[in-house]
Enzyme design. Sequence first.
Site, PDB file in Angstrom:
ATOM      1  N   THR A  40      -6.348   3.841  -9.330  1.00 27.67           N
ATOM      2  CA  THR A  40      -7.421   3.170  -8.596  1.00 27.67           C
ATOM      3  C   THR A  40      -8.302   4.236  -7.952  1.00 27.67           C
ATOM      4  O   THR A  40      -7.955   5.426  -7.944  1.00 27.67           O
ATOM      5  CB  THR A  40      -6.848   2.279  -7.477  1.00 27.67           C
ATOM      6  OG1 THR A  40      -6.254   3.112  -6.473  1.00 27.67           O
ATOM      7  CG2 THR A  40      -5.824   1.290  -8.002  1.00 27.67           C
ATOM      8  N   LYS A  92       3.710  -0.045   5.617  1.00 28.25           N
ATOM      9  CA  LYS A  92       4.068  -0.830   4.436  1.00 28.25           C
ATOM     10  C   LYS A  92       5.434  -1.490   4.596  1.00 28.25           C
ATOM     11  O   LYS A  92       5.659  -2.602   4.097  1.00 28.25           O
ATOM     12  CB  LYS A  92       4.017   0.044   3.182  1.00 28.25           C
ATOM     13  CG  LYS A  92       2.595   0.480   2.815  1.00 28.25           C
ATOM     14  CD  LYS A  92       1.636  -0.703   2.663  1.00 28.25           C
ATOM     15  CE  LYS A  92       0.258  -0.281   2.214  1.00 28.25           C
ATOM     16  NZ  LYS A  92      -0.663  -1.426   2.026  1.00 28.25           N
ATOM     17  N   ILE A 105      -0.615   3.567  -8.816  1.00 30.64           N
ATOM     18  CA  ILE A 105      -1.567   2.794  -9.613  1.00 30.64           C
ATOM     19  C   ILE A 105      -2.876   3.572  -9.723  1.00 30.64           C
ATOM     20  O   ILE A 105      -3.318   4.196  -8.758  1.00 30.64           O
ATOM     21  CB  ILE A 105      -1.837   1.414  -8.971  1.00 30.64           C
ATOM     22  CG1 ILE A 105      -0.518   0.699  -8.660  1.00 30.64           C
ATOM     23  CG2 ILE A 105      -2.712   0.560  -9.887  1.00 30.64           C
ATOM     24  CD1 ILE A 105       0.376   0.432  -9.860  1.00 30.64           C
ATOM     25  N   ASP A 122     -14.711  -6.737   1.808  1.00 32.33           N
ATOM     26  CA  ASP A 122     -14.451  -5.300   1.868  1.00 32.33           C
ATOM     27  C   ASP A 122     -15.382  -4.712   2.915  1.00 32.33           C
ATOM     28  O   ASP A 122     -16.392  -5.328   3.279  1.00 32.33           O
ATOM     29  CB  ASP A 122     -14.722  -4.638   0.505  1.00 32.33           C
ATOM     30  CG  ASP A 122     -13.898  -3.370   0.283  1.00 32.33           C
ATOM     31  OD1 ASP A 122     -14.033  -2.439   1.093  1.00 32.33           O
ATOM     32  OD2 ASP A 122     -13.129  -3.318  -0.687  1.00 32.33           O
ATOM     33  N   TYR A 148       1.838   5.558   6.684  1.00 28.84           N
ATOM     34  CA  TYR A 148       1.760   4.712   5.494  1.00 28.84           C
ATOM     35  C   TYR A 148       3.107   4.035   5.238  1.00 28.84           C
ATOM     36  O   TYR A 148       3.178   2.817   4.993  1.00 28.84           O
ATOM     37  CB  TYR A 148       1.356   5.551   4.279  1.00 28.84           C
ATOM     38  CG  TYR A 148       1.081   4.745   3.036  1.00 28.84           C
ATOM     39  CD1 TYR A 148      -0.099   4.014   2.911  1.00 28.84           C
ATOM     40  CD2 TYR A 148       1.998   4.698   1.994  1.00 28.84           C
ATOM     41  CE1 TYR A 148      -0.355   3.257   1.774  1.00 28.84           C
ATOM     42  CE2 TYR A 148       1.754   3.955   0.857  1.00 28.84           C
ATOM     43  CZ  TYR A 148       0.572   3.240   0.749  1.00 28.84           C
ATOM     44  OH  TYR A 148       0.324   2.491  -0.373  1.00 28.84           O
ATOM     45  N   ASN A 198      -5.174  -7.487   0.755  1.00 28.69           N
ATOM     46  CA  ASN A 198      -5.028  -6.252  -0.002  1.00 28.69           C
ATOM     47  C   ASN A 198      -5.649  -5.037   0.679  1.00 28.69           C
ATOM     48  O   ASN A 198      -5.328  -3.905   0.333  1.00 28.69           O
ATOM     49  CB  ASN A 198      -5.656  -6.454  -1.386  1.00 28.69           C
ATOM     50  CG  ASN A 198      -5.721  -5.187  -2.195  1.00 28.69           C
ATOM     51  OD1 ASN A 198      -4.706  -4.680  -2.645  1.00 28.69           O
ATOM     52  ND2 ASN A 198      -6.926  -4.670  -2.374  1.00 28.69           N
TER      53      ASN A 198
END
Length: 250
Positions: free
Chosen positions: A190, A159, A188, A38, A155, A91
């Site tokens: 997060t 994707k 989600i 990360d 985005y 990810n």
Amino acid sequence: MHYGFDGKVALVTGAGGGIGRATALGFAASGAAVVVSDVNIEGGEATVQQIEAAGGRAIFASCNVAKRSEVKALVARTVEAFGRLDFAHNNAGINNLGADEYEDEAWDRSLGINLSGVMYCMREEAEVMLTQGKGAIVNTASINGLVGNGQQPAYTATKHGVIGLTRHGALRWARQGIRVNAVCPGVIETPMTAPLVADPRMRDVISGMTPMGRMGQAEEIAAAVLWLCSDQASFVTGHPLVIDGGATAT
């Protein structure tokens, strides 16, 4: 579920929190050694600490996936530390919430991290897996890679591109032992989505947009990633697996 990944090595980008952390923890719980990556050093090191506290093996390696040299170094570090690479969850990604993605800076940053970053990772990971004759790669796309989004051009485009790259990789390496799939999460819960749901009223609105009436959890996406990497998914490749509580079924 324990998949019996003992002796295997997994690399997870964007593992400093959220879906990436949940996946890294899942790989470790199933016996794999994990390289946690990360740009968020504090978050990444915290993920490693959680893995080690549970008796697993992990190291942290900082990497900005938009930089080719850093991705190359990340995969080399993985092999240096553990001798192989069996699973990769690409990810790392961003969502420019509230920004105008038609602005050059937001557009370029999205393409660099969300799309080029996935390609750089796939390219380097496959080089290692080809020498082994086997491997599994899972990319994080989104339901916005399958349906339109009128507010986020970058985005949505990136994707969609991740799904295209996934299908390309699946075809390119299908006969060389490498499977490439994608997960397509809905909304989600997060750190990325936390600003959206800080107001309980907004949480209710967003939860109401999903037929199941709730947001998804990072662990639900991680479970899909682990299954796609397991031998139980041995005939699955090139697939964008939707995990969205029914949002795209409407």
